[in-house]
Design an enzyme around this catalytic site. Structure first.
Site, PDB file in Angstrom:
ATOM      1  N   THR A 181       0.836  -1.200   0.000  1.00  0.00           N
ATOM      2  CA  THR A 181       0.000   0.000   0.000  1.00  0.00           C
ATOM      3  C   THR A 181       0.861   1.236   0.000  1.00  0.00           C
ATOM      4  OG1 THR A 181      -1.910   1.070   0.933  1.00  0.00           O
ATOM      5  CG2 THR A 181      -0.300   0.317   2.487  1.00  0.00           C
ATOM      6  N   ASN A 380      -4.307   0.083  14.640  1.00  0.00           N
ATOM      7  CA  ASN A 380      -5.313  -0.269  13.650  1.00  0.00           C
ATOM      8  C   ASN A 380      -6.682  -0.550  14.253  1.00  0.00           C
ATOM      9  OD1 ASN A 380      -4.105  -0.485  10.770  1.00  0.00           O
ATOM     10  ND2 ASN A 380      -2.513  -1.242  12.144  1.00  0.00           N
TER      11      ASN A 380
END
Length: 385
Positions: A181, A380
């Site tokens: 990413t 996260n």
């Protein structure tokens, strides 16, 4: 200088309130030529953000006038409104630059599934302000504007033979191939045609970004763009340019690995003597994605049994009872059995090297990953709050 290290490019980063921190959040990189060549590679995730859908079409003619990038919102799963936002951003940039909107690439990064009129207005305002501010000194600001959970900007510059490659990258989570990413913009003032630029970019990314597998999670917004101005007037040999581009991509990929969310170890998994390169990649990736192995490294535990268990799930050619494993230079497993004492292995340094010898051929590959930490889980678990 990053993307403005190469002649023929201008860049800028501005703040328009997309980030709650008030930091820079919209960037542009503009190619002033004389060449306007471009190439790009994109995420292989079937779920693609609106900027990816736009840019995949825009780059097909091999012409890229500029790239507009925003952080603070991924513009993904935002429906027709989101695609219209991307389209309007390209049109705004094209109008200000006096070029066609189909030659503007768009990149976005941030939280998936959010976007409204306020988001659109800020992106359009940022596009206008960034283009107005673009200069040959704006590369560093642009690299700051694309950061999300990154703790630092990622930049790389290589100069040789009268030409230069400069690059910037962002990425700290959802680091897994196809691509890892990231948003990456790479510029060069070398003379290249579109086909050579595309071939060199694909060759470079295949052995760098595509082998960064920090957490096994693939993003919807990955894009690596190469822009060619030709301003140096020098046409390098294809292999020379491809090698230099690979160096830039590897430096950026390593910086991404070193800034991965919550990580305390940067792990290099080198697989040697494999029957084929795909086998080596498959074996290395099986270890990189094994949570038990990653948790052991976090705990400084040289648990080589978890390495063998992980590679045993692959279809690669090897005898699991004739594999050697080294951890930070100590052979802990020989021929599928114990070798040196685990007490001989020091896993306290951040840099951790795993070497796996499959003993069946001459191929090799290296996968870059990180450990699995409490901080990664915490970061996260609260990303959207």
């Amino acid at each position: 200088m990053s993307v403005t290290a190469a002649d023929g490019f201008e860049a800028a980063g501005v703040a328009v309130g997309l980030k709650s921190s008030g930091n820079l959040d919209v960037a542009v990189v503009v190619n002033r030529g004389p060449l306007k060549v471009g190439a790009a590679v994109f995420t292989s995730n079937r779920a693609k953000a609106n900027p990816i859908l736009w840019s995949q079409q825009a780059v097909q003619d091999g012409v890229v006038e500029a790239v507009v990038l925003n952080s603070g919102g991924a513009n993904c799963f935002t429906g027709s409104f989101g695609f219209q936002t991307t389209h309007q951003t390209a049109e705004k940039a094209a109008e200000l630059l006096g070029v066609g909107s189909a030659d503007i690439l768009i990149c976005s990064t941030g939280l998936i599934g959010t976007g409204d009129e306020v988001f659109r207005a800020k992106v359009l305002d940022g596009t206008e302000r960034a283009i107005a501010a673009a200069s040959a000194d704006g590369g560093d600001a642009a690299s700051l504007a694309i950061m999300t959970t990154d703790s630092k900007p990622k930049r790389s510059v290589v100069t040789q033979g009268g030409w230069t490659i400069g690059g910037m990258a962002k990425g700290a989570g959802m680091l897994a191939p196809g691509l890892a990413t990231m948003l990456v913009v790479i510029t060069t003032d070398a003379v290249l045609d579109a086909s050579d630029a595309d071939a060199a970019l694909r060759r470079a990314t295949s052995v760098t970004f595509d082998r960064l597998d920090s957490d096994g999670c693939m993003s919807t917004n990955d894009q690596v763009t190469l822009m060619v101005s030709g301003a140096s007037g020098v046409r390098p040999a294809r292999d020379d340019f491809a090698d230099a581009l690979t160096q830039v991509c590897l430096e950026l990929a390593t910086q991404l690995q070193g800034d991965a969310e919550g990580a305390s170890h940067d792990i290099s998994i080198e697989v040697v003597h494999a029957a084929s390169e795909p086998d080596a990649v498959e074996v290395g990736r099986s270890v990189a994605r094994n949570n038990l192995f990653k948790a052991a490294i976090f705990g400084n535990d040289p648990n080589w049994g978890r390495v063998l268990a992980a590679i045993g799930t692959t279809a690669a050619q090897f005898d699991p009872y004739d594999v050697d494993v080294w951890m930070n230079g100590v052979r802990v497993c020989s021929g599928g059995g114990p070798d040196a004492s685990r007490d001989d292995v020091d896993l306290t340094p951040r840099s951790t090297r795993i070497l796996i010898d499959l003993k069946v051929g001459d191929a090799s590959a290296t996968i870059l990953t990180n450990d699995l930490t409490h901080d990664y889980v915490h970061e996260n678990s609260a990303y959207a709050t």
